[in-house]
Every structure is written in structure tokens, then in C-alpha cells.
Write a protein that holds these residues in place. Structure first.
Motif, mmCIF file in Angstrom:
data_model
loop_
_atom_site.group_PDB
_atom_site.id
_atom_site.type_symbol
_atom_site.label_atom_id
_atom_site.label_comp_id
_atom_site.label_asym_id
_atom_site.label_seq_id
_atom_site.Cartn_x
_atom_site.Cartn_y
_atom_site.Cartn_z
ATOM 1 N N LEU A 339 0.858 -1.195 0.000
ATOM 2 C CA LEU A 339 0.000 0.000 0.000
ATOM 3 C C LEU A 339 0.890 1.240 0.000
ATOM 4 C CD1 LEU A 339 -2.524 -1.160 2.784
ATOM 5 C CD2 LEU A 339 -2.907 -1.229 0.307
ATOM 6 N N PRO A 340 1.535 1.535 -1.127
ATOM 7 C CA PRO A 340 2.494 2.652 -1.156
ATOM 8 C C PRO A 340 1.825 4.009 -0.947
ATOM 9 C CG PRO A 340 2.166 1.738 -3.366
ATOM 10 C CD PRO A 340 1.460 0.819 -2.416
ATOM 11 N N VAL A 341 2.657 5.009 -0.622
ATOM 12 C CA VAL A 341 2.169 6.377 -0.466
ATOM 13 C C VAL A 341 1.358 6.757 -1.710
ATOM 14 C CG1 VAL A 341 2.910 8.794 -0.433
ATOM 15 C CG2 VAL A 341 3.990 7.145 1.101
ATOM 16 N N GLY A 342 0.197 7.330 -1.476
ATOM 17 C CA GLY A 342 -0.665 7.733 -2.580
ATOM 18 C C GLY A 342 -1.788 6.744 -2.866
ATOM 19 N N THR A 343 -1.686 5.518 -2.309
ATOM 20 C CA THR A 343 -2.751 4.520 -2.509
ATOM 21 C C THR A 343 -4.063 5.035 -1.937
ATOM 22 O OG1 THR A 343 -1.139 2.736 -2.272
ATOM 23 C CG2 THR A 343 -3.470 2.135 -2.021
ATOM 24 N N ARG A 344 -5.137 4.831 -2.675
ATOM 25 C CA ARG A 344 -6.460 5.199 -2.167
ATOM 26 C C ARG A 344 -7.204 3.968 -1.684
ATOM 27 N NH1 ARG A 344 -9.445 10.047 -4.915
ATOM 28 N NH2 ARG A 344 -7.839 11.598 -4.636
ATOM 29 N N LEU A 345 -7.851 4.125 -0.544
ATOM 30 C CA LEU A 345 -8.616 3.029 0.049
ATOM 31 C C LEU A 345 -9.990 3.537 0.447
ATOM 32 C CD1 LEU A 345 -5.833 1.721 2.465
ATOM 33 C CD2 LEU A 345 -6.629 0.566 0.393
ATOM 34 N N LEU A 346 -10.861 2.597 0.684
ATOM 35 C CA LEU A 346 -12.179 2.915 1.216
ATOM 36 C C LEU A 346 -12.250 2.298 2.615
ATOM 37 C CD1 LEU A 346 -14.708 4.274 -0.053
ATOM 38 C CD2 LEU A 346 -15.549 1.975 -0.531
ATOM 39 N N ILE A 347 -12.703 3.065 3.598
ATOM 40 C CA ILE A 347 -12.819 2.531 4.953
ATOM 41 C C ILE A 347 -14.299 2.450 5.322
ATOM 42 C CG2 ILE A 347 -12.087 2.738 7.353
ATOM 43 C CD1 ILE A 347 -9.722 2.596 5.454
ATOM 44 N N LEU A 348 -14.769 1.238 5.581
ATOM 45 C CA LEU A 348 -16.160 1.053 6.004
ATOM 46 C C LEU A 348 -16.280 1.456 7.469
ATOM 47 C CD1 LEU A 348 -16.892 -2.416 4.353
ATOM 48 C CD2 LEU A 348 -17.318 -0.126 3.421
ATOM 49 N N PRO A 349 -17.296 2.250 7.820
ATOM 50 C CA PRO A 349 -17.393 2.770 9.191
ATOM 51 C C PRO A 349 -18.148 1.852 10.139
ATOM 52 C CG PRO A 349 -19.100 3.770 7.853
ATOM 53 C CD PRO A 349 -18.341 2.816 6.935
ATOM 54 N N ASN A 350 -17.840 2.016 11.423
ATOM 55 C CA ASN A 350 -18.631 1.347 12.452
ATOM 56 C C ASN A 350 -20.076 1.798 12.408
ATOM 57 O OD1 ASN A 350 -16.599 -0.198 13.784
ATOM 58 N ND2 ASN A 350 -15.821 1.659 14.757
ATOM 59 N N HIS A 351 -20.277 3.112 12.319
ATOM 60 C CA HIS A 351 -21.611 3.671 12.498
ATOM 61 C C HIS A 351 -21.841 4.751 11.447
ATOM 62 C CE1 HIS A 351 -24.688 5.471 15.559
ATOM 63 N NE2 HIS A 351 -25.206 5.217 14.381
ATOM 64 N N ALA A 352 -22.687 4.455 10.481
ATOM 65 C CA ALA A 352 -22.881 5.350 9.344
ATOM 66 C C ALA A 352 -23.433 6.718 9.765
ATOM 67 C CB ALA A 352 -23.816 4.693 8.320
ATOM 68 N N CYS A 353 -24.278 6.765 10.808
ATOM 69 C CA CYS A 353 -24.852 8.047 11.243
ATOM 70 C C CYS A 353 -23.745 8.965 11.754
ATOM 71 C CB CYS A 353 -25.884 7.840 12.345
ATOM 72 S SG CYS A 353 -27.208 6.680 11.934
ATOM 73 N N ALA A 354 -22.821 8.409 12.534
ATOM 74 C CA ALA A 354 -21.760 9.218 13.132
ATOM 75 C C ALA A 354 -20.722 9.619 12.099
ATOM 76 C CB ALA A 354 -21.109 8.442 14.276
ATOM 77 N N THR A 355 -20.386 8.727 11.201
ATOM 78 C CA THR A 355 -19.363 9.031 10.200
ATOM 79 C C THR A 355 -19.885 10.058 9.196
ATOM 80 O OG1 THR A 355 -18.382 6.856 10.475
ATOM 81 C CG2 THR A 355 -17.853 8.029 8.440
ATOM 82 N N GLY A 356 -21.090 9.848 8.709
ATOM 83 C CA GLY A 356 -21.670 10.818 7.783
ATOM 84 C C GLY A 356 -21.689 12.223 8.357
ATOM 85 N N ALA A 357 -21.952 12.327 9.663
ATOM 86 C CA ALA A 357 -22.084 13.633 10.325
ATOM 87 C C ALA A 357 -20.802 14.441 10.294
ATOM 88 C CB ALA A 357 -22.529 13.437 11.773
ATOM 89 N N GLN A 358 -19.678 13.818 9.962
ATOM 90 C CA GLN A 358 -18.400 14.537 9.957
ATOM 91 C C GLN A 358 -18.171 15.291 8.646
ATOM 92 O OE1 GLN A 358 -18.391 13.782 13.346
ATOM 93 N NE2 GLN A 358 -16.201 13.995 13.102
ATOM 94 N N PHE A 359 -19.051 15.074 7.656
ATOM 95 C CA PHE A 359 -18.799 15.592 6.308
ATOM 96 C C PHE A 359 -19.850 16.610 5.859
ATOM 97 C CE2 PHE A 359 -16.509 11.659 6.524
ATOM 98 C CZ PHE A 359 -15.381 11.870 5.751
ATOM 99 N N PRO A 360 -19.409 17.701 5.222
ATOM 100 C CA PRO A 360 -20.368 18.670 4.672
ATOM 101 C C PRO A 360 -21.109 18.138 3.445
ATOM 102 C CG PRO A 360 -18.174 19.654 4.953
ATOM 103 C CD PRO A 360 -18.016 18.177 5.123
ATOM 104 N N VAL A 361 -20.509 17.194 2.731
ATOM 105 C CA VAL A 361 -21.157 16.633 1.532
ATOM 106 C C VAL A 361 -20.863 15.138 1.453
ATOM 107 C CG1 VAL A 361 -20.911 18.777 0.195
ATOM 108 C CG2 VAL A 361 -19.158 17.000 -0.003
ATOM 109 N N TYR A 362 -21.760 14.459 0.737
ATOM 110 C CA TYR A 362 -21.476 13.100 0.301
ATOM 111 C C TYR A 362 -21.029 13.150 -1.160
ATOM 112 C CZ TYR A 362 -24.356 11.304 4.214
ATOM 113 O OH TYR A 362 -24.881 10.998 5.449
#
Lengths: 380, 380
Positions: A339-362
Motif C-alpha cells: 500500500l504505497p504512499v498515494g494509494t487510495r482506500l475505502l474505509i467502512l465505518p462502524n456507524h454510518a450516522c456518526a461518520t456521515g455527520a463529519q462531512f459537509p457533503v457526500y
């Protein structure tokens, strides 16, 4: 926009999965013969609520008056504010009703019921109020057999003439369903939730207090209920995205999860087998809901960009803007190669309500690979 | 506006306490003979950063490029972006520098250093870059004695001519200080942080790589350091508000805490000794930083509105918009009498950075009782 043009961290919706989750829940509610009122606190996003309505939802549930105001402005009229009202919030509720919003309030105590009725009388408004029922002891609500249930009902009903408030229904939320993880236990709690709410409404009706709506729900109980006799509507929120907590509860698979945080590898600590990500707790939230479940995912499960889990790789630590990714099953001393520098990943969250709340947009990734930006809001 | 006109939940700043915290830290830095560069990630609020600058701070530290953009637009020019840069973020960094922002970047690996230099050359810009040093093993950074330190230094320095990047300094953050709780341990870690960073810059200079800035800091080590020989500046963030985690670390008292969440009692479960509040995790954040410390405050310590702790009363549970308040020392079966519906309380948070992030604005309570609204921003 395409996926590679999104700056990280970003909250990425897998729109086909989201649509599938919406259809699954709505079909189930149709089959059970009840209306469905999604809880939009999970997303606070008009486009998502429109998709839920498009699939057949009737009305929405909100957790703040700001949600009520924003969704009413976006064309949603039938709105349940599902947090106990207090006197200081009645002016905003009044403004919404006067603007034409069919806003319903809830109470679980006599003081609040009285405050609504008095405020309503003083302002010539009849507030529709539902009584919150406690069917699992996890939070607020009146227990079905408490004597004060009828006192509250009488306060709201009055003599049936306009007097500032009127009794519209009963509602309950078996939030303790999040602590379970077997189909039998979930089905039993769904029945307990249903039966308790139906018993409460029966007592009110037996006392001559008309009460039309019987509203129950949480994502796990909605999906586990075997029948919903006596219930008129169900509410659920997190089902629209699902998350790792729901995966552990057993109501979805990892492949159903429709929200992930897009992140970039920004460094490593090779000796420790760590990759450092630009998604810390500000992106993931501090929610550690899986910590007490059978499978602990740390701050989230790493996946490739198409949503395929990287087995064993999870966020083991989170600072404000740094996430620490490690393989907890097989420590990876070659992580800077894998996973070299620059690699993009997707992280699945524990709790979608709490994680979504951290972002101004989807950022919503559509079937055809196009990415569209959907605003979400926050605050109260 | 006055305190009783604020709708709940709200993030309330006790402005006199905040000023006292700012003066305390700045005086200490003046005494130690170093510049002070506050980390504005804690507040993301221009008014707070202006108060810090007014007291003598030189430059600011940010955790996102959005902070850099917002604070630059508000008149801050000397900005350290203290998260390892990656290639995909360089266009925004370039735009800031071209607009006149004296933006400094950090790297802890050769790939990133090379990416900066190449991008800088391609766009005719010489980026000032500092090398992140790992002095306590808690997260990112190059250890002082690693050979790659000099490789990175040479990549940034080049032959001393403009080549897209230049080596401006070294920086470290001993974040493991949050895990300590004695003055001796904190002083020892502060010395380890100082000595490690000074050793790293010594190696660079010995190799003929000029490196002006030596930047260290965290709130606990900044307050515990006995001397800072060889250091040119210190960074710290949470000291401006302090919080319950810092109280447990031992660098402040509860009476120093300048941020609290204003909340209203909306109901009770009398049998359980619970009051239900309108501040859940959406207001407090999910941060449970005190869980592993000597005094666990749940989701926060309850106080009266003047900031006096209600001994034993804390948030023992939190749902999205509901908090559960209980007296954990002496269960209070008369809680509905002691704290009736409508009572307003202040909840001191575990972690001021996480709690502040949940709110679009702060309400600052001034010495004279007036309340002013200070915007804060979020996102990336």
C-alpha cells in the motif's frame, strides 16, 4: 466527476447499494402491511430522502428541528420530530406548523404535554403530539403499563375540542436491538417492541382517548419482525447505508454497506506494519460501536475502491486527521510495498450516522461510474 | 444575547477562562524563550485564533488545507500544515502560496519529498518543507537516527538552489503525552521530545543541510518542559479550552475548562435515576478519552451554568440526540425534583477538539454576561 478526482478524505456513497437497501426495507414494510417513515437523521441529505420517498416511504422522522426545517423547505411535509419536546423549542415548532408543515411532536412526561397544550392555546395552534413508549428500557419513554400514560393521554386529548394539543399516536424505538446478534433474539425484541406499543395504545383507547398512529422501529427490529399486528407504521434510519455495527448485529453483510470513507495513504511506519492514512477520527468519527461486539473493526474496515474488504486490514488507531492502518491478523512488514504512499482506500465505518455527520457533503458514486455531490447539513 | 436566550444544545465558551488559558501558555513560552504557534484545529474559529495572536502567538498550525484557506482568508499568513503532504493535495497548496500564504508543508518519507520537489519544479514554486520527526513512536515521522532522515533532507535541500522544494525545519509532536498523568513523566517526555527533535536537526546540519526551525509540542509537554534548548518554536492546541482528558493528564483543573455543552433536561426515568438531556453524541461527540484514565467521566461532567461541577452527575450514555445523565456515586431517585424538565446544564467534554467539531458555531459568554456568536467551520 469520477472517483479519482475526489479529494480525500471524502464520504463516498455506493448509490446502487443504497438503492438496494432502500428497496429491501420498503418491500418488507409493504409485505408487513405498514407504512414506512424513514429516519433521515442518518443522512441529513435531501437526495437520499427523495430516493426513500420515491420507493414508497410516507413521511419522514427527524432528530432535530433543523432537520425538520431543512426537509420541509425541500418539500417534505409529514414530519415526526422524534425527540421529546420541551417548552423552549415550541416557538420553532410553531413556526413550522404555521408555514404548513404537518409536524408531529412527542412527549413522555406530563410537564411537556402540559407545556405544549398551554403554548398551543396561547398561540391558537393545535399541536399533534404522540406519546413516546418505552418498550425495552434503553432510554426515554413511558412504560406501557404506567398510570401516567393515561394522565399524559388525557392532558393531550382534553375533552376532544381544540385546546392547544391533540393526541395523534404512540411511538417507540427498541434501540437495545443494537446489542443483539441472533435472528431469534431480534425477532423476540421486535415482538416485544410491537406488543408493548400496541398494549399502550390499547390502554389509551380503552380510556376513551382516540389514538390513530402506532409507530415502532429500529433497523434491526424492522428487519426481524415476523408480523406487525396493530402497528400502523415503522421507522428506521441506518438501513439506508448499513454499517459494521449492523453487520455484527446480523441484519446485513459487508457487501451491503453503502457508505465508506475514501482516504489516501500518506506515510508508513514499516517496523510496526502501519500505513498512515489521511482519515482520522475527524473523518471516521470517534464511534467505536464494534468494540463490544463479536467482531471489533477498530475505527473501520479497509477495502479496495470497489468495496472489496482487505481481510485483516483495519484502522487500529485514529488521531484527528491521521488514521493508523494495520493488518491485525498478519502484521504486514511490507505494507509500504503493498500500500504505497498515494494509494487510495475505502474505509467502512462502524456507524454510518456518526461518520456521515463529519462531512459537509457526500460523494455519490452512481452505477455508471459518475460521481455526484450531495449536500448534507449539521447543527441544530 | 444572554445565556438564557441560547437554544440547546450549544457549544458555550467561557471567554474569561479561555483568555486565562491563552495568557498562561503564551507567558510560559515567553519564559522558555521560544515562539508559539497555536494549533487552530481545536477551534477552527477566527476569533479564537485572533485572541491567540493578540497574546503573542507567531503563526498558526493547521490540520487541513481548508483550515489553511480559511485562516489565510482571515488574515493569517504564516501557516504550518502539520499533516504529511501527498501529491494529490499539492495543487491546493500551490494555490495558497501563489496567493501570498507563507504555507509550510511536512513530509516523513522520500516519496512525498520527491513529489513536492517535482511538483514545485513543474510549477515554478519553491515549497518550504519541514521534516516530521517521530520522538515517541505514537504515530508518523522519521526517527532521529534513521538513515532516511538525511535522504529526505538532501531531497528537499537539493544543492541549495531553487529546485521546487527547500528544507525549512523539523517538527515533532509527542502525542503520547495524553497517556501520562504525573508531572515527572510529562517532564521526561517533554525532554525526550525536545532532545529527539534537536538530535534530528543536528544530524541534518552536520550533513550540511541548513534547517532553521525546530518545532515541538503538545499541550501537556509544552506545559511540562523544563527547558527548550535548541528549540525555536512550540505548538499546542487544546490548551485554549482544556478538557476532561487534560484534567486527568494533570495539566489543568476542572475550573480551567473553557468549553461546555449547554443542554436542557427533556425527561426522566425516575426508577433508574436518569435525566434525559437534549445533548447526545451528536453534541458531545463519541469521544470517550477519559475511559482509560484514572477518572472516567462517561460522555461528560455535568455542571451548573456558572461552571460549578455537580459532583457525581455525568453523562453515562449517549444516543444521537439523547444524553443519559445520572449520579454515578449516589443514584438519585429524586432526579426529577432536583433537575426538573426544562433545567439547563453545562456538560464539560472529554475532548474539546472533538466536541467543538460537532457545532457550526460557538456561543462565547463574555465577562459582562453578554453572549456573542463565533462561527466555526468543518470539512476538508
Amino acid at each position: 466527476m469520477t472517483l479519482d478526482q475526489i479529494e480525500t478524505p471524502a464520504a463516498l456513497i455506493n448509490q446502487p447499494r443504497m438503492e438496494r437497501n432502500i428497496v429491501r426495507m420498503q418491500s418488507r414494510m409493504d409485505m408487513l402491511g405498514v407504512a414506512f417513515r424513514p429516519h433521515v437523521k442518518t443522512t441529513k441529505c435531501v437526495e437520499v430522502a427523495q430516493a426513500q420517498r420515491g420507493a414508497g416511504a410516507r413521511g419522514i422522522t427527524v432528530s432535530t428541528l433543523k432537520e425538520a426545517e431543512q426537509f420541509f423547505a425541500a418539500g417534505f411535509r409529514d414530519i415526526l420530530y422524534a425527540v421529546g419536546i420541551v417548552a423552549s423549542k415550541l416557538p420553532r415548532a410553531l413556526a413550522l406548523r404555521r408555514a404548513g408543515c404537518d409536524l408531529k411532536l412527542i412527549v413522555d412526561n406530563l410537564e411537556a404535554a402540559q407545556a405544549v397544550a398551554e403554548f398551543g392555546r396561547a398561540h391558537g395552534e393545535d399541536f399533534e403530539v404522540w406519546i413516546e413508549i418505552d418498550t425495552d428500557g434503553h432510554r426515554s419513554g413511558v412504560q406501557p403499563d404506567e398510570s401516567r400514560l393515561l394522565d399524559i393521554g388525557r392532558m393531550l386529548h382534553g375533552n376532544g375540542e381544540p385546546h392547544g394539543a391533540r393526541l395523534g399516536g404512540v411511538m417507540t424505538h427498541a434501540g437495545s436491538s443494537y446489542d443483539l446478534n441472533t435472528p431469534d433474539a431480534l425477532a423476540a425484541l421486535a415482538e416485544q417492541e410491537r406488543a408493548g406499543c400496541v398494549r399502550a395504545v390499547g390502554r389509551l383507547r380503552d380510556a376513551g382517548l382516540p389514538c390513530d398512529v402506532v409507530s415502532v422501529g429500529s433497523t434491526p427490529t424492522a428487519l426481524a419482525a415476523q408480523h406487525l399486528e396493530g402497528v400502523t407504521e415503522v421507522r428506521a434510519g441506518v438501513y439506508v447505508f448499513f454499517d459494521l455495527v449492523m453487520r455484527n448485529v446480523g441484519v446485513c453483510t459487508t457487501g451491503d454497506l453503502a457508505l465508506g470513507v475514501l482516504t489516501t495513504v500518506i506515510g508508513h511506519q514499516v517496523d510496526k506494519g502501519w500505513a498512515i492514512l489521511d482519515a482520522g477520527w475527524m473523518a471516521m468519527s470517534r464511534d467505536r460501536g464494534t468494540a463490544k461486539q463479536t467482531q471489533d473493526y477498530g475505527y473501520g474496515q479497509a477495502c479496495t475502491l470497489d468495496g472489496a474488504p482487505l481481510d485483516g486490514y483495519m484502522l487500529t488507531g485514529a488521531n484527528q486527521e491521521h488514521g493508523i492502518l494495520a493488518n491485525v491478523e498478519h502484521p504486514d512488514r511490507d505494507i509500504s510495498v503493498h500500500l504505497p504512499v498515494g494509494t487510495r482506500l475505502l474505509i467502512l465505518p462502524n456507524h454510518a450516522c456518526a461518520t456521515g455527520a463529519q462531512f459537509p457533503v457526500y460523494h455519490a458514486l452512481l452505477e455508471d461510474g459518475e460521481v455526484v455531490v450531495w449536500e448534507r447539513f449539521y447543527g441544530w
